[in-house]
Motif scaffolding. Structure first.
Motif, PDB file in Angstrom:
ATOM      1  N   ARG A 143       0.838  -1.206   0.000  1.00 49.28           N
ATOM      2  CA  ARG A 143       0.000   0.000   0.000  1.00 49.28           C
ATOM      3  C   ARG A 143       0.867   1.248   0.000  1.00 49.28           C
ATOM      4  O   ARG A 143       1.857   1.333   0.724  1.00 49.28           O
ATOM      5  N   LEU A 144       0.465   2.210  -0.812  1.00 52.37           N
ATOM      6  CA  LEU A 144       1.067   3.543  -0.814  1.00 52.37           C
ATOM      7  C   LEU A 144      -0.031   4.505  -0.392  1.00 52.37           C
ATOM      8  O   LEU A 144      -1.162   4.401  -0.875  1.00 52.37           O
ATOM      9  N   ALA A 145       0.300   5.420   0.506  1.00 48.86           N
ATOM     10  CA  ALA A 145      -0.733   6.285   1.083  1.00 48.86           C
ATOM     11  C   ALA A 145      -0.306   7.746   1.092  1.00 48.86           C
ATOM     12  O   ALA A 145       0.283   8.223   2.060  1.00 48.86           O
ATOM     13  N   PRO A 146      -0.606   8.474   0.019  1.00 46.78           N
ATOM     14  CA  PRO A 146      -0.368   9.918   0.060  1.00 46.78           C
ATOM     15  C   PRO A 146      -1.422  10.592   0.935  1.00 46.78           C
ATOM     16  O   PRO A 146      -2.483  10.028   1.183  1.00 46.78           O
ATOM     17  N   GLY A 147      -1.129  11.785   1.381  1.00 48.62           N
ATOM     18  CA  GLY A 147      -2.084  12.511   2.219  1.00 48.62           C
ATOM     19  C   GLY A 147      -1.545  13.867   2.603  1.00 48.62           C
ATOM     20  O   GLY A 147      -0.700  14.432   1.907  1.00 48.62           O
ATOM     21  N   PHE A 148      -2.026  14.381   3.730  1.00 49.66           N
ATOM     22  CA  PHE A 148      -1.560  15.678   4.215  1.00 49.66           C
ATOM     23  C   PHE A 148      -1.534  15.676   5.736  1.00 49.66           C
ATOM     24  O   PHE A 148      -2.347  15.042   6.390  1.00 49.66           O
ATOM     25  N   THR A 149      -0.539  16.374   6.288  1.00 53.80           N
ATOM     26  CA  THR A 149      -0.399  16.455   7.740  1.00 53.80           C
ATOM     27  C   THR A 149      -1.362  17.492   8.305  1.00 53.80           C
ATOM     28  O   THR A 149      -1.744  18.441   7.626  1.00 53.80           O
ATOM     29  N   LEU A 150      -1.747  17.274   9.548  1.00 49.80           N
ATOM     30  CA  LEU A 150      -2.505  18.262  10.317  1.00 49.80           C
ATOM     31  C   LEU A 150      -1.644  18.808  11.451  1.00 49.80           C
ATOM     32  O   LEU A 150      -1.681  19.991  11.750  1.00 49.80           O
ATOM     33  N   PHE A 151      -0.910  17.898  12.107  1.00 56.04           N
ATOM     34  CA  PHE A 151       0.027  18.292  13.152  1.00 56.04           C
ATOM     35  C   PHE A 151       1.380  17.682  12.811  1.00 56.04           C
ATOM     36  O   PHE A 151       1.472  16.492  12.523  1.00 56.04           O
ATOM     37  N   ASN A 152       2.404  18.494  12.855  1.00 58.88           N
ATOM     38  CA  ASN A 152       3.761  18.018  12.609  1.00 58.88           C
ATOM     39  C   ASN A 152       4.650  18.577  13.712  1.00 58.88           C
ATOM     40  O   ASN A 152       4.739  19.791  13.878  1.00 58.88           O
ATOM     41  N   GLY A 153       5.281  17.701  14.464  1.00 64.60           N
ATOM     42  CA  GLY A 153       6.098  18.147  15.588  1.00 64.60           C
ATOM     43  C   GLY A 153       5.282  18.764  16.702  1.00 64.60           C
ATOM     44  O   GLY A 153       5.772  19.591  17.445  1.00 64.60           O
ATOM     45  N   GLY A 154       4.008  18.382  16.787  1.00 62.03           N
ATOM     46  CA  GLY A 154       3.128  18.897  17.823  1.00 62.03           C
ATOM     47  C   GLY A 154       2.502  20.238  17.502  1.00 62.03           C
ATOM     48  O   GLY A 154       1.718  20.757  18.286  1.00 62.03           O
ATOM     49  N   GLU A 155       2.822  20.813  16.352  1.00 66.42           N
ATOM     50  CA  GLU A 155       2.266  22.107  15.971  1.00 66.42           C
ATOM     51  C   GLU A 155       1.404  21.944  14.724  1.00 66.42           C
ATOM     52  O   GLU A 155       1.706  21.142  13.852  1.00 66.42           O
ATOM     53  N   PHE A 156       0.348  22.737  14.645  1.00 64.49           N
ATOM     54  CA  PHE A 156      -0.534  22.681  13.489  1.00 64.49           C
ATOM     55  C   PHE A 156       0.240  23.071  12.230  1.00 64.49           C
ATOM     56  O   PHE A 156       0.886  24.117  12.183  1.00 64.49           O
ATOM     57  N   SER A 157       0.188  22.185  11.238  1.00 59.29           N
ATOM     58  CA  SER A 157       0.911  22.415   9.991  1.00 59.29           C
ATOM     59  C   SER A 157       0.265  21.574   8.907  1.00 59.29           C
ATOM     60  O   SER A 157       0.147  20.360   9.053  1.00 59.29           O
ATOM     61  N   VAL A 158      -0.151  22.192   7.818  1.00 59.65           N
ATOM     62  CA  VAL A 158      -0.747  21.459   6.708  1.00 59.65           C
ATOM     63  C   VAL A 158       0.266  21.405   5.577  1.00 59.65           C
ATOM     64  O   VAL A 158       0.689  22.442   5.054  1.00 59.65           O
ATOM     65  N   LYS A 159       0.697  20.172   5.242  1.00 57.29           N
ATOM     66  CA  LYS A 159       1.617  19.960   4.140  1.00 57.29           C
ATOM     67  C   LYS A 159       1.496  18.517   3.676  1.00 57.29           C
ATOM     68  O   LYS A 159       0.782  17.715   4.273  1.00 57.29           O
ATOM     69  N   PHE A 160       2.186  18.160   2.601  1.00 60.20           N
ATOM     70  CA  PHE A 160       2.125  16.820   2.019  1.00 60.20           C
ATOM     71  C   PHE A 160       2.654  15.780   3.005  1.00 60.20           C
ATOM     72  O   PHE A 160       3.633  16.013   3.705  1.00 60.20           O
ATOM     73  N   ALA A 161       1.995  14.631   3.039  1.00 57.50           N
ATOM     74  CA  ALA A 161       2.436  13.499   3.857  1.00 57.50           C
ATOM     75  C   ALA A 161       2.408  12.247   2.996  1.00 57.50           C
ATOM     76  O   ALA A 161       1.700  12.180   1.989  1.00 57.50           O
ATOM     77  N   PHE A 162       3.164  11.239   3.394  1.00 57.18           N
ATOM     78  CA  PHE A 162       3.224   9.998   2.633  1.00 57.18           C
ATOM     79  C   PHE A 162       3.491   8.843   3.593  1.00 57.18           C
ATOM     80  O   PHE A 162       4.256   8.978   4.536  1.00 57.18           O
ATOM     81  N   ALA A 163       2.854   7.717   3.325  1.00 53.51           N
ATOM     82  CA  ALA A 163       3.106   6.489   4.080  1.00 53.51           C
ATOM     83  C   ALA A 163       3.175   5.348   3.078  1.00 53.51           C
ATOM     84  O   ALA A 163       2.544   5.384   2.022  1.00 53.51           O
ATOM     85  N   GLY A 164       3.945   4.332   3.384  1.00 57.73           N
ATOM     86  CA  GLY A 164       4.053   3.161   2.538  1.00 57.73           C
ATOM     87  C   GLY A 164       4.134   1.912   3.385  1.00 57.73           C
ATOM     88  O   GLY A 164       4.741   1.925   4.470  1.00 57.73           O
ATOM     89  N   TYR A 165       3.512   0.835   2.918  1.00 61.92           N
ATOM     90  CA  TYR A 165       3.445  -0.397   3.702  1.00 61.92           C
ATOM     91  C   TYR A 165       3.608  -1.618   2.813  1.00 61.92           C
ATOM     92  O   TYR A 165       3.174  -1.641   1.675  1.00 61.92           O
ATOM     93  N   ILE A 166       4.200  -2.651   3.373  1.00 57.35           N
ATOM     94  CA  ILE A 166       4.202  -3.985   2.785  1.00 57.35           C
ATOM     95  C   ILE A 166       4.013  -4.936   3.958  1.00 57.35           C
ATOM     96  O   ILE A 166       4.529  -4.682   5.057  1.00 57.35           O
ATOM     97  N   GLY A 167       3.221  -5.962   3.779  1.00 55.07           N
ATOM     98  CA  GLY A 167       2.990  -6.845   4.900  1.00 55.07           C
ATOM     99  C   GLY A 167       2.263  -8.109   4.527  1.00 55.07           C
ATOM    100  O   GLY A 167       1.910  -8.348   3.365  1.00 55.07           O
ATOM    101  N   ALA A 168       2.053  -8.932   5.520  1.00 53.57           N
ATOM    102  CA  ALA A 168       1.341 -10.200   5.369  1.00 53.57           C
ATOM    103  C   ALA A 168       0.455 -10.403   6.585  1.00 53.57           C
ATOM    104  O   ALA A 168       0.835 -10.081   7.713  1.00 53.57           O
ATOM    105  N   LEU A 169      -0.727 -10.931   6.342  1.00 54.25           N
ATOM    106  CA  LEU A 169      -1.712 -11.170   7.399  1.00 54.25           C
ATOM    107  C   LEU A 169      -2.174 -12.612   7.375  1.00 54.25           C
ATOM    108  O   LEU A 169      -2.404 -13.187   6.305  1.00 54.25           O
ATOM    109  N   TRP A 170      -2.328 -13.199   8.541  1.00 54.94           N
ATOM    110  CA  TRP A 170      -2.949 -14.509   8.682  1.00 54.94           C
ATOM    111  C   TRP A 170      -4.430 -14.257   8.899  1.00 54.94           C
ATOM    112  O   TRP A 170      -4.816 -13.607   9.864  1.00 54.94           O
ATOM    113  N   MET A 171      -5.254 -14.719   7.985  1.00 57.36           N
ATOM    114  CA  MET A 171      -6.690 -14.455   8.024  1.00 57.36           C
ATOM    115  C   MET A 171      -7.415 -15.543   8.810  1.00 57.36           C
ATOM    116  O   MET A 171      -7.180 -16.731   8.605  1.00 57.36           O
ATOM    117  N   PHE A 172      -8.333 -15.133   9.673  1.00 58.18           N
ATOM    118  CA  PHE A 172      -9.132 -16.056  10.483  1.00 58.18           C
ATOM    119  C   PHE A 172     -10.565 -16.046  10.011  1.00 58.18           C
ATOM    120  O   PHE A 172     -11.092 -15.053   9.609  1.00 58.18           O
TER     121      PHE A 172
END
Length: 172
Positions: A143-172
């Motif tokens: 998963r790739l997750a672009p977005g935007f920050t609301l708080f950065n370093g504890g202070e209100f700040s709106v700017k570009f954010a990004f997250a990326g994930y790779i993983g595996a899940l055991w499904m029940f």
């Protein structure tokens, strides 16, 4: 003081969203639960709760970009995800493409203590090994997750954010 109360309330909401979504029931595909390993901007435990038309994705662990002078950082995120298209790989192999919306947060326990909060829009692809062998209920994802920050370093700040994930899940 008001910022700390607001941030604690947001963390509680972040952690309780998968549980509150458990009361939503829909199709016969409801009830799938997955637990596994998530690597990326938030390294730790990955969770998936299936609700038929959508899934709730959650990750809790070490904020991997906090291993610097800011001290230890713990992160968590939660997002709703929908399967918007499925790639047919032939031989009954399917690769769901997903799109979603959620939030990610990290808490840094250095001096000073601060919180980051961002809104994300995860895009991903999954593969379920159960398609080939019903005895292997493992789902892998990227998963790739672009977005935007609301708080950065504890202070209100709106700017570009990004997250990326790779993983595996055991499904029940």
């Amino acid at each position: 003081m008001k910022k700390k109360v607001l941030l604690i309330a947001l963390l509680v909401a972040l952690l309780l969203a998968p549980l509150s979504a458990a009361s939503i029931r829909g199709t016969e595909n409801d009830g799938a639960v997955g637990v596994g390993l998530n690597l990326g901007t938030n390294m730790g435990v990955g969770l998936k709760f299936g609700f038929g038309d959508f899934d709730v994705l959650a990750n809790i662990g070490l904020d991997s970009f906090s291993l610097d002078g800011n001290g230890l950082g713990l992160g968590g995120d939660v997002a709703f995800s929908w399967n918007y298209y499925t790639i047919d790989g032939g031989r009954d192999l399917q690769f769901p493409l997903t799109v979603g919306a959620g939030v990610t947060s990290s808490f840094h326990f250095g001096n000073p203590f601060f919180v980051n909060l961002a809104v994300i829009f995860p895009l991903g692809i999954e593969y379920n090994f159960e398609q080939l062998n019903p005895d292997v209920p493992i789902t892998m994802y990227v998963r790739l997750a672009p977005g935007f920050t609301l708080f950065n370093g504890g202070e209100f700040s709106v700017k570009f954010a990004f997250a990326g994930y790779i993983g595996a899940l055991w499904m029940f």
